[in-house]
Structures are given as C-alpha cells and as structure tokens.
Write a protein that holds these residues in place. Structure first.
Motif, short mmCIF file in Angstrom:
data_model
loop_
_atom_site.label_atom_id
_atom_site.label_comp_id
_atom_site.label_asym_id
_atom_site.label_seq_id
_atom_site.Cartn_x
_atom_site.Cartn_y
_atom_site.Cartn_z
N GLY A 170 6.29 -25.52 48.81
CA GLY A 170 5.36 -24.45 48.45
C GLY A 170 3.93 -24.70 48.89
O GLY A 170 2.99 -24.24 48.27
N LYS A 171 3.74 -25.51 49.91
CA LYS A 171 2.39 -25.77 50.40
C LYS A 171 2.43 -26.06 51.90
O LYS A 171 3.49 -26.27 52.47
CB LYS A 171 1.76 -26.97 49.70
CG LYS A 171 2.54 -28.28 49.89
CD LYS A 171 1.69 -29.43 50.25
CE LYS A 171 1.80 -29.79 51.70
NZ LYS A 171 1.21 -30.81 52.32
N SER A 172 1.23 -26.04 52.51
CA SER A 172 1.13 -26.49 53.88
C SER A 172 -0.31 -26.84 54.17
O SER A 172 -1.22 -26.23 53.63
CB SER A 172 1.60 -25.43 54.83
OG SER A 172 1.62 -25.96 56.13
N GLU B 47 6.10 -25.14 53.50
CA GLU B 47 6.02 -24.11 52.44
C GLU B 47 7.36 -23.91 51.75
O GLU B 47 7.43 -23.77 50.53
CB GLU B 47 5.50 -22.80 53.01
CG GLU B 47 4.00 -22.85 53.22
CD GLU B 47 3.42 -21.57 53.81
OE1 GLU B 47 2.19 -21.51 53.92
OE2 GLU B 47 4.20 -20.66 54.17
N THR B 48 8.42 -23.90 52.51
CA THR B 48 9.74 -23.66 51.91
C THR B 48 10.16 -24.87 51.06
O THR B 48 10.73 -24.73 49.99
CB THR B 48 10.79 -23.36 52.99
OG1 THR B 48 10.28 -22.37 53.85
CG2 THR B 48 12.10 -22.88 52.39
N ARG C 142 6.19 -23.30 57.95
CA ARG C 142 7.30 -22.73 57.18
C ARG C 142 8.11 -23.84 56.49
O ARG C 142 8.49 -23.72 55.34
CB ARG C 142 8.21 -21.92 58.10
CG ARG C 142 9.39 -21.30 57.39
CD ARG C 142 10.31 -20.42 58.21
NE ARG C 142 10.00 -20.32 59.59
CZ ARG C 142 9.26 -19.36 60.15
NH1 ARG C 142 8.75 -18.40 59.42
NH2 ARG C 142 9.03 -19.36 61.45
#
Ligand code: AHM
Ligand code: MG
Length: 319
Positions: free
Chosen positions: A317-319, A313-314, A310
């Motif tokens: 915008g990726k992980s 991503e926050t 999270r």
C-alpha cells in the motif's frame, strides 16, 4: 536497432569487449578483471553445451569422472579472478567462505558470484547463466548493491551473451560471443518502458500472501503475456532486451524468500537500474539494502518504473 546514438562517441555497437571497456572506465584493474571473467564465461558456455550432468560429479563416455557443470563453472570463475590480479576476495554461491585471491585492497575488488544460476534446468536445455557483482576494496558485507562498481551476467542460451553494467557509465550493454571467440557489443539498453509482460516467480506464495495473489490477478485480468522460465538470468535478461516487463519473486510465511541478495539480487539490480529500470524488495530499491550477511535472502521485483510502483502499492500500500 542502433539505440542511444548519443553515446556513440563513448561506445559503438560493434566494439569488442576491451575496446568498449576502455571507453567505459579509466580503471585498468577493473577492465582486466572483466575481461578475465569474459574468458571464463566463454569456457563455461562451451561446457554447458557439452558437459551437462546432475549431482556433483558425473562420468563421461570414456568413463572419466568429471565435475558437474556448476562446480566446473565455480572453479573457472575463481581461476579467472585469481588470474586477473585485481581481485582481493571472492566468494560464490557454491563456496560462500571468502577466498583470498591475492589482489590488492587499494585499487582492487571483491567479487561475489553465482557460477551457474538455474543449474537444475541445465538438463532440460533451458537457458542458464552466471551472475556476478564487483565491489571496490575488500568488503562484501556491510555494503549495499549501490556500492558495486560493476555487475554482469553471462547468458547461455541459443546465443551466449555477456551483459554488463558499469557504475557511472550509462546503459546496460550486451556482448555476443562470436564463433571466433570474441565478444562483440550488440546492444545497449538505457530505458525500460511499459509493456504487458510478466515473469512471476515463487507463485506458491500466493496461497498465503493475499496481496501477491491480487497482483497476479491484476496481470491476468489485464491480459499480460506470461514469460517465465524458472531461471532468473533469462527472465531478467528478457526485461533488458525487450526493454519492458516485470519479474517478481515474492515470499510468504509458507514459501520463504529464496534469492540471495549478494550473489543474485544486487548484481541483477545494478544491471536493471543502469538499463533505466527499477528494482524493489517491496519497500525500497534492492540496491539500497545493506548486505548484512553473505547468505541473506530477499524477495525482489525488477521492471519499469510504473510496474515497480504497482508492485510496492499492491504488496504494502505504498511506493
Ligand atoms: P539456484 O541458485 O539454486 O539455481 O536458484 C535460483 C533460481 C532462480 O534462477 C529462479 O528465479 C528461482 O530459482 C526459481 O525457483 P523455484 O524453481 O524454486 O521456483
Ligand atoms: Mg542462483
């Protein structure tokens, strides 16, 4: 709670430090170094309780000049490394130039440490601690956190604990300082699970980092419990002990990254990842970051797998 009974043949809750280390690694030099650091932590813990003062020097009730407790901790740790005979180079947040400790390169180690993280909260009687990372040979730059052979923190709160991770040996292990001065194994952590606990550092960055502000909003809206002391040692220790949660320290143009990769972030990264947790600088595990210079700073998060996903991503915008 006797967790991780599968490890029972290798270590047991209740082992002393040396007994545990003998089971955890065949490397006698490493054992000697970690035991020696344990001696220093014991003295630092006592000094934190009795010798707190601001500045670089203070005066005790007899009028003697004394070193401030962070400088004292710094000296005690260099002495311990010297005494161990297995340390080649050492450097600290207080004394960043590499010091030759006289140990061998082959079979020896180099150590980076923060003698007393959170020294500005000693006077308010908050928990503070020592952080250190151990690298093989003579290099502390051009290496990554993953190259560490061990990492540890000394946690000086109501209890004093020595929290240790050894590369290749499962779990992160907590030792309690007993009244008689011995370290006793009291807990191993092998999993960091889900739980709504957040420890958000450098919140000033939310004023010009929209995504960090979004992440904080998420925790608030989802009714996470706030547990933040302003000391990275207790804040990260709570994730290991409670086996859940997330610690973040995110940067922005106006609130730059403060935490040091070599002295703080990489060693705590090994402690968290050995405990079954994850770490990130927003893009990758902090253990995969090459330490280009001794003073390098970075943003960081530690927590469970889902919390780190999270976080990445926050923020990006990726992980
Ligand atoms: P220090 O090494 O000067 O003590 O600073 C590190 C500490 C961390 O323990 C903590 O997470 C962070 O600084 C808090 O910073 P701030 O009080 O500036 O928000
Ligand atoms: Mg520090």
């Amino acid at each position: 709670k006797a967790k991780g009974t599968s490890l029972v043949t290798r270590c047991e809750i209740g082992d002393g430090l040396e007994e545990f280390l003998t089971k955890a690694t065949p490397d006698k030099g490493l054992i000697r170094l970690l035991v020696s650091m344990g001696e220093a932590l014991r003295t630092i813990s006592f000094k934190v309780k009795t010798a707190s003062c601001g500045g670089t020097q203070c005066v005790n009730s007899f009028g003697d000049e004394q070193l401030a407790v962070d400088m004292l901790a710094n000296q005690l740790l260099f002495d311990a490394l010297n005494y161990s005979h297995f340390c080649k180079y050492a450097c600290s947040e207080e004394e960043p130039e590499l010091q030759d400790m006289g140990g061998p390169v082959e079979g020896g180690f180099s150590v980076a440490f923060d003698p007393l993280d959170g020294s500005s909260i000693v006077d308010t009687n908050f928990t503070v601690g020592t952080i250190f990372g151990v690298w093989p040979g003579d290099k502390l730059t051009g290496v990554t956190g993953r190259d560490q052979v061990a990492a540890a923190m000394g946690v000086m709160g109501p209890r004093t604990t020595y929290v240790l991770a050894i590369k290749g040996f499962p779990g992160t292990h907590e030792f309690l300082l007993l009244d008689e001065g011995k370290w006793q194994h009291v807990k191993e952590t092998t999993e960091i699970g889900e739980g709504k606990l957040f420890s958000p550092g450098n919140l000033r960055a939310t004023s010009d980092n929209v995504n960090y502000a979004k992440l904080i909003d998420y925790y608030v809206n989802e009714k996470y419990t706030l547990r933040y002391t302003g000391g990275m040692v207790p804040d990260v220790n709570q994730i290991i002990v409670k086996e859940k949660g997330i610690f973040t320290n995110v940067a922005s143009p106006s609130a730059k990254a403060k935490l040091r990769l070599l002295f703080e972030v990489a060693p705590l990264g090994l402690l968290i990842e050995n405990a079954g947790g994850y770490s990130s600088d927003g893009y990758q595990s902090v253990l995969d970051k090459v330490i280009n210079n001794i003073d390098e700073r970075t943003q960081v998060a530690y927590g469970s797998k889902n919390e780190i996903i999270r976080f990445e991503e926050t923020l990006y915008g990726k992980s």
